[in-house]
Scaffold this motif. Structure first.
Motif, PDB file in Angstrom:
ATOM      1  N   ARG A  45       9.212  -4.978  -9.070  1.00 12.62           N
ATOM      2  CA  ARG A  45       8.661  -3.690  -8.652  1.00 12.62           C
ATOM      3  C   ARG A  45       7.133  -3.767  -9.123  1.00 12.62           C
ATOM      4  NH1 ARG A  45       9.747   2.635 -10.436  1.00 12.62           N
ATOM      5  NH2 ARG A  45       7.948   3.376  -9.380  1.00 12.62           N
ATOM      6  N   ALA A  46       6.903  -3.921 -10.068  1.00 11.85           N
ATOM      7  CA  ALA A  46       5.318  -3.872 -10.658  1.00 11.85           C
ATOM      8  C   ALA A  46       4.620  -5.029  -9.866  1.00 11.85           C
ATOM      9  CB  ALA A  46       5.362  -4.097 -11.991  1.00 11.85           C
ATOM     10  N   SER A  47       5.003  -6.259  -9.930  1.00 13.60           N
ATOM     11  CA  SER A  47       4.225  -7.144  -9.109  1.00 13.60           C
ATOM     12  C   SER A  47       3.802  -7.176  -7.743  1.00 13.60           C
ATOM     13  CB  SER A  47       4.724  -8.605  -9.464  1.00 13.60           C
ATOM     14  OG  SER A  47       6.065  -8.839  -8.873  1.00 13.60           O
ATOM     15  N   LEU A  48       5.053  -6.387  -6.940  1.00 11.04           N
ATOM     16  CA  LEU A  48       4.788  -6.059  -5.756  1.00 11.04           C
ATOM     17  C   LEU A  48       3.884  -4.775  -5.395  1.00 11.04           C
ATOM     18  CD1 LEU A  48       8.425  -6.755  -4.391  1.00 11.04           C
ATOM     19  CD2 LEU A  48       6.335  -8.057  -3.965  1.00 11.04           C
ATOM     20  N   GLU A  49       3.888  -3.882  -6.445  1.00 11.24           N
ATOM     21  CA  GLU A  49       3.125  -2.775  -6.292  1.00 11.24           C
ATOM     22  C   GLU A  49       1.679  -3.272  -6.731  1.00 11.24           C
ATOM     23  OE1 GLU A  49       5.608   1.220  -7.846  1.00 11.24           O
ATOM     24  OE2 GLU A  49       5.152  -0.088  -9.389  1.00 11.24           O
ATOM     25  N   GLU A  50       1.325  -4.040  -7.578  1.00 11.62           N
ATOM     26  CA  GLU A  50      -0.048  -4.611  -7.966  1.00 11.62           C
ATOM     27  C   GLU A  50      -0.282  -5.007  -6.578  1.00 11.62           C
ATOM     28  OE1 GLU A  50      -2.198  -7.041 -11.165  1.00 11.62           O
ATOM     29  OE2 GLU A  50      -0.134  -7.174 -11.204  1.00 11.62           O
ATOM     30  N   PHE A  51       0.258  -5.981  -6.055  1.00 13.17           N
ATOM     31  CA  PHE A  51      -0.157  -6.751  -4.970  1.00 13.17           C
ATOM     32  C   PHE A  51      -0.674  -6.000  -3.787  1.00 13.17           C
ATOM     33  CE2 PHE A  51       0.438  -8.656  -0.584  1.00 13.17           C
ATOM     34  CZ  PHE A  51      -0.153 -10.045  -0.586  1.00 13.17           C
ATOM     35  N   LEU A  52       0.018  -4.818  -3.482  1.00 13.99           N
ATOM     36  CA  LEU A  52      -0.251  -3.910  -2.447  1.00 13.99           C
ATOM     37  C   LEU A  52      -1.319  -2.757  -3.020  1.00 13.99           C
ATOM     38  CD1 LEU A  52       3.255  -2.923  -1.201  1.00 13.99           C
ATOM     39  CD2 LEU A  52       1.831  -4.233   0.108  1.00 13.99           C
ATOM     40  N   SER A  53      -1.410  -2.481  -4.102  1.00 16.50           N
ATOM     41  CA  SER A  53      -2.419  -1.676  -4.562  1.00 16.50           C
ATOM     42  C   SER A  53      -3.756  -2.167  -4.728  1.00 16.50           C
ATOM     43  CB  SER A  53      -2.060  -1.270  -6.048  1.00 16.50           C
ATOM     44  OG  SER A  53      -0.954  -0.527  -6.118  1.00 16.50           O
ATOM     45  N   LEU A  54      -3.742  -3.636  -5.038  1.00 22.06           N
ATOM     46  CA  LEU A  54      -5.278  -4.263  -5.077  1.00 22.06           C
ATOM     47  C   LEU A  54      -5.873  -4.285  -3.518  1.00 22.06           C
ATOM     48  CD1 LEU A  54      -4.257  -7.294  -7.482  1.00 22.06           C
ATOM     49  CD2 LEU A  54      -5.873  -5.550  -8.128  1.00 22.06           C
ATOM     50  N   ARG A  55      -4.932  -4.194  -2.624  1.00 22.55           N
ATOM     51  CA  ARG A  55      -5.374  -4.277  -1.300  1.00 22.55           C
ATOM     52  C   ARG A  55      -5.497  -2.878  -0.876  1.00 22.55           C
ATOM     53  NH1 ARG A  55      -3.112  -8.655  -3.264  1.00 22.55           N
ATOM     54  NH2 ARG A  55      -3.480 -10.670  -2.185  1.00 22.55           N
ATOM     55  N   GLY A  56      -5.273  -2.020  -1.580  1.00 23.05           N
ATOM     56  CA  GLY A  56      -5.518  -0.596  -1.080  1.00 23.05           C
ATOM     57  C   GLY A  56      -4.389  -0.365  -0.224  1.00 23.05           C
ATOM     58  N   PHE A  57      -3.259  -0.819  -0.120  1.00 18.21           N
ATOM     59  CA  PHE A  57      -2.167  -0.613   0.965  1.00 18.21           C
ATOM     60  C   PHE A  57      -1.011   0.397   0.378  1.00 18.21           C
ATOM     61  CE2 PHE A  57      -2.819  -5.009   3.081  1.00 18.21           C
ATOM     62  CZ  PHE A  57      -4.044  -4.688   3.281  1.00 18.21           C
ATOM     63  N   LEU A  58      -0.835   0.157  -0.887  1.00 15.90           N
ATOM     64  CA  LEU A  58       0.413   0.971  -1.393  1.00 15.90           C
ATOM     65  C   LEU A  58       0.116   2.767  -1.427  1.00 15.90           C
ATOM     66  CD1 LEU A  58       3.150   0.876  -2.749  1.00 15.90           C
ATOM     67  CD2 LEU A  58       1.996   1.003  -4.866  1.00 15.90           C
ATOM     68  N   LYS A  59       1.037   3.244  -0.602  1.00 10.83           N
ATOM     69  CA  LYS A  59       1.198   4.754  -0.631  1.00 10.83           C
ATOM     70  C   LYS A  59       1.836   5.618  -1.643  1.00 10.83           C
ATOM     71  CE  LYS A  59      -1.718   4.461   2.633  1.00 10.83           C
ATOM     72  NZ  LYS A  59      -3.155   4.463   2.573  1.00 10.83           N
ATOM     73  N   ASP A  60       3.273   4.832  -1.838  1.00  9.55           N
ATOM     74  CA  ASP A  60       4.001   5.576  -2.858  1.00  9.55           C
ATOM     75  C   ASP A  60       5.340   4.602  -2.923  1.00  9.55           C
ATOM     76  OD1 ASP A  60       5.399   6.074  -0.327  1.00  9.55           O
ATOM     77  OD2 ASP A  60       5.932   8.030  -0.989  1.00  9.55           O
ATOM     78  N   THR A  61       5.952   4.896  -4.152  1.00  5.79           N
ATOM     79  CA  THR A  61       7.317   4.085  -4.256  1.00  5.79           C
ATOM     80  C   THR A  61       8.445   4.986  -4.496  1.00  5.79           C
ATOM     81  OG1 THR A  61       6.139   2.313  -5.361  1.00  5.79           O
ATOM     82  CG2 THR A  61       8.257   2.363  -5.941  1.00  5.79           C
ATOM     83  N   VAL A  62       9.622   5.181  -3.973  1.00  5.38           N
ATOM     84  CA  VAL A  62      10.506   5.653  -3.944  1.00  5.38           C
ATOM     85  C   VAL A  62      11.814   5.062  -4.252  1.00  5.38           C
ATOM     86  CG1 VAL A  62       9.662   7.671  -2.683  1.00  5.38           C
ATOM     87  CG2 VAL A  62      11.055   6.080  -1.597  1.00  5.38           C
ATOM     88  N   SER A  63      12.840   5.754  -4.686  1.00  7.21           N
ATOM     89  CA  SER A  63      14.523   5.043  -4.836  1.00  7.21           C
ATOM     90  C   SER A  63      14.744   4.673  -3.453  1.00  7.21           C
ATOM     91  CB  SER A  63      15.167   6.104  -5.679  1.00  7.21           C
ATOM     92  OG  SER A  63      16.486   5.517  -5.394  1.00  7.21           O
ATOM     93  N   THR A  64      15.357   3.666  -3.236  1.00  9.11           N
ATOM     94  CA  THR A  64      15.890   3.198  -1.927  1.00  9.11           C
ATOM     95  C   THR A  64      16.750   4.302  -1.677  1.00  9.11           C
ATOM     96  OG1 THR A  64      17.562   1.759  -3.317  1.00  9.11           O
ATOM     97  CG2 THR A  64      15.601   0.745  -2.224  1.00  9.11           C
ATOM     98  N   LYS A  65      17.715   4.920  -2.737  1.00 13.03           N
ATOM     99  CA  LYS A  65      18.402   5.990  -2.080  1.00 13.03           C
ATOM    100  C   LYS A  65      18.081   7.202  -1.262  1.00 13.03           C
ATOM    101  CE  LYS A  65      21.393   4.877  -6.215  1.00 13.03           C
ATOM    102  NZ  LYS A  65      21.582   5.083  -7.485  1.00 13.03           N
ATOM    103  N   GLU A  66      16.573   7.463  -1.530  1.00 10.39           N
ATOM    104  CA  GLU A  66      15.826   8.298  -0.722  1.00 10.39           C
ATOM    105  C   GLU A  66      15.657   8.052   0.662  1.00 10.39           C
ATOM    106  OE1 GLU A  66      12.509  10.087  -2.846  1.00 10.39           O
ATOM    107  OE2 GLU A  66      13.126   9.415  -4.692  1.00 10.39           O
ATOM    108  N   LEU A  67      15.848   6.684   0.718  1.00  9.48           N
ATOM    109  CA  LEU A  67      15.574   6.137   2.459  1.00  9.48           C
ATOM    110  C   LEU A  67      16.787   6.479   3.279  1.00  9.48           C
ATOM    111  CD1 LEU A  67      13.976   2.910   1.641  1.00  9.48           C
ATOM    112  CD2 LEU A  67      12.968   4.756   2.338  1.00  9.48           C
ATOM    113  N   THR A  68      18.048   6.819   2.749  1.00  8.32           N
ATOM    114  CA  THR A  68      19.218   7.070   3.405  1.00  8.32           C
ATOM    115  C   THR A  68      19.269   8.511   3.992  1.00  8.32           C
ATOM    116  OG1 THR A  68      20.471   7.508   1.391  1.00  8.32           O
ATOM    117  CG2 THR A  68      20.315   5.250   2.502  1.00  8.32           C
TER     118      THR A  68
END
Length: 68
Positions: A45-68
């Motif tokens: 989670r942290a490494s993927l969030e960092e990758f997206l954040s450094l590029r200004g792409f990350l909007k938010d992170t939620v539990s996969t349970k919230e997607l259903t």
């Protein structure tokens, strides 16, 4: 009807079950309201969030349970 599969982590080579959905967009390619989703296990989670954040792409992170 097909069976729904649990999501797996989007990190390269990881096949662990994903608990997190990282919602992002690339403003050069996507409209502001569009969200792409990468899924992540607890270990990546942290490494993927960092990758997206450094590029200004990350909007938010939620539990996969919230997607259903």
């Amino acid at each position: 009807m097909t069976e729904r599969q649990d999501p797996t982590c989007s990190a390269r080579g990881c096949r662990a079950a994903a608990q997190w959905a990282l919602r992002w967009n690339n403003p050069k390619l996507h409209t502001p309201e569009r969200r792409k989703i990468w899924t992540a296990c607890d270990d990546h989670r942290a490494s993927l969030e960092e990758f997206l954040s450094l590029r200004g792409f990350l909007k938010d992170t939620v539990s996969t349970k919230e997607l259903t």
